[in-house]
Write a protein that holds these residues in place. Sequence first.
Motif, mmCIF file in Angstrom:
data_model
loop_
_atom_site.group_PDB
_atom_site.id
_atom_site.type_symbol
_atom_site.label_atom_id
_atom_site.label_comp_id
_atom_site.label_asym_id
_atom_site.label_seq_id
_atom_site.Cartn_x
_atom_site.Cartn_y
_atom_site.Cartn_z
ATOM 1 N N PHE A 28 13.679 28.766 -22.630
ATOM 2 C CA PHE A 28 12.343 29.144 -22.094
ATOM 3 C C PHE A 28 11.676 30.381 -22.462
ATOM 4 O O PHE A 28 10.449 30.292 -22.778
ATOM 5 N N PRO A 29 12.176 31.776 -22.295
ATOM 6 C CA PRO A 29 11.616 32.838 -22.521
ATOM 7 C C PRO A 29 10.985 32.849 -24.065
ATOM 8 O O PRO A 29 9.864 33.414 -24.396
ATOM 9 N N PHE A 30 11.719 31.965 -25.129
ATOM 10 C CA PHE A 30 11.419 32.062 -26.385
ATOM 11 C C PHE A 30 9.968 31.141 -26.537
ATOM 12 O O PHE A 30 9.027 31.508 -27.127
ATOM 13 N N TRP A 32 7.912 30.572 -24.158
ATOM 14 C CA TRP A 32 6.997 31.173 -23.579
ATOM 15 C C TRP A 32 6.485 32.334 -24.502
ATOM 16 O O TRP A 32 5.056 32.633 -24.434
ATOM 17 N N MET A 33 7.406 33.099 -25.107
ATOM 18 C CA MET A 33 6.733 34.052 -25.886
ATOM 19 C C MET A 33 5.971 33.337 -27.129
ATOM 20 O O MET A 33 4.674 33.959 -27.428
ATOM 21 N N VAL B 141 8.988 39.928 -23.222
ATOM 22 C CA VAL B 141 8.555 38.663 -22.745
ATOM 23 C C VAL B 141 9.280 38.545 -21.287
ATOM 24 O O VAL B 141 8.520 37.875 -20.603
ATOM 25 N N TRP B 142 10.321 39.086 -21.085
ATOM 26 C CA TRP B 142 10.830 38.909 -19.469
ATOM 27 C C TRP B 142 9.799 40.022 -18.572
ATOM 28 O O TRP B 142 9.498 39.668 -17.659
ATOM 29 N N LEU B 145 7.172 37.640 -17.776
ATOM 30 C CA LEU B 145 7.663 36.736 -17.096
ATOM 31 C C LEU B 145 7.524 37.118 -15.653
ATOM 32 O O LEU B 145 7.254 36.255 -14.636
ATOM 33 N N TRP B 184 21.579 37.332 -18.818
ATOM 34 C CA TRP B 184 21.021 36.215 -19.717
ATOM 35 C C TRP B 184 21.217 36.598 -21.138
ATOM 36 O O TRP B 184 21.510 35.451 -21.838
#
Lengths: 277, 313
Positions: A28-30, A32-33, B141-142, B145, B184
């Motif tokens: 997901f982070p990718f 979202w990126m 990116v984190w 988030l 992670w």
Amino acid sequence: MQKSIQFVRSKTFLIHFILIMGSIVMLFPFIWMILTSLKTYAESIQVPPVMIPEDFQWKNYQEVFTLLPFFKFMMNTFIITVLRTAGQLFLCSLAAYAFARIVFPGRNLLFVLALSVLMVPGQVFLLPQYMIMVKLGWLNTLQAVVVPGLFSAFGTFLLRQFFMGLPKELEEAARLDGCNHFQIYWRIMLPLAKPGLIALGIFTILWSWNELMWPMIVNSSPEAMTLAVGLSSLQGQYGTNYPILMAGSFLAVLPMLLLFIILQKQFIEGIAITGGK
Amino acid sequence: MEPLPLQVETKRKLHVLSYASTKKRSDYLWAYIMIAPTMIGLFVFYLWPMLQTFYFSFTEWGAFGTYEWIGLKNYTRMLSDVNLLQSFKNTGIYILFTVPLGIFLSILVAVLLNQKIKGTTIYRTLYFLPVITMPAAIAMVWKWLYNSDFGLLNYLLSFIGIEGPQWLTNPNIALYSIIAVAIWSGIGYNMVIFLSGLQGIPKTYYEAAEMDGAGPVTMFFKITLPLLSPVIFFVSIMSLIGAFQFFDLIFMMISKSSTALENTQSIVYLFYQHAFVLNDKGYAAAIAVLLLVVILIITVIQMALQKKWVHYD
């Protein structure tokens, strides 16, 4: 119907369920990126968050290149990575061959010295290394990152393990044919050590591409900056403009992603080689 | 005159000997030529700097790169350095969570991927993605988030009626937020090592256990874990050493002015600050030496403890 109920209750289903949940967290982070990198600034800070941007702002990617010498960063990182990797593969394998296959006076002492480097955390070398770079006038040059990165105790150790495992008969046959050690190394042993070379190569590429601290210390001018350092400076300057930051981040990781997709098997095997065995 | 047989023999021996010694000498020469570049490089850039850092740890630095010998003062200064003690505590918490949790989760994934199911390659790829990703990009990116105003995480939490915290600015939470990201990003790497370890366990062990009526849980604890213990040992040492040198994520995710900085900065972060921001290089060198000593002690302890739980067959 009966069958699908059975499946839902089965062990396989449970395994897939856990793995899929994990995959979502991983992936997901990718996603979202990428999604954020295509949003307008307004969309990116909207509450509730916009998932899919209304129309894709491809120009964010263009923006990264105009706001920063991003292309320069990419080239710097690329050059550093290629030179370090090629250099390490050659120099480490050369030393590793001698350590593994030739008995010479001082061999054990020298090998223990090399190993001691492996045991010590990198920060212990950092200050004097920095001063060497200052003395050589190498600050803000690519060689400041490349040259210390050519020598690796880890690489020498890893490849020595490989050379030690190769059969002695090949070497003896070559010696009878009049080959010297360099010829044996180059023509016979090097091709046989390919899995080890690939593993070391992949590690060196990854480390060089992603490394932050050392390049940041020695190269702070845009002329010689690497991508990782460039990203951190991008964050400083455009701290709130997340679409731009995400576009830059994605561009910085894309080459490694592509390399991984192409060489997936070698990546996994390389780690297995250095790890478990 | 025909030479006596003995003379012939001796002559031949001598000839062989001198041939062997020139051959040997050329062997030595080749060996030294081949190791020279790496050994000289390691000496100039690693071994000599290591000694210099020891020396610098007894010095104090002035403005223009001048330094003077101050004996043990840097080390005695450490005892009352609140920041250093705090950074040790932070690093300790970081290790305490990332190492065991990271190992547990990566074993779990490896065991699941070692089953006969479809799509293992895809799963493996997905779990591995963070490993190849630049920490600077991961951090970015984190950070987004985690953002407490516009971040996705708090938005998702609002669905279940939780008001999400200030992930990265609350001093009590920030370290754990970073720990989550570190776990992670590390699962994939260890998972691959464990997977190769699992594949080395002979299937016959499981078949025999199954005949004896052992369930999957018993098999895991009686077969898998003991046979995997050398790999677990290796991974735990490597993760521990890695965790001690934690820097990138903190540097990228916590801003220099953040109130959470004190509660998140690691030993290496503090080293970096003193060495390259505050120009307090003597003290930085002392921190580096301390780090080395602590890592060595802990590695030695782990080596000693391994006899109790690592099974080599």
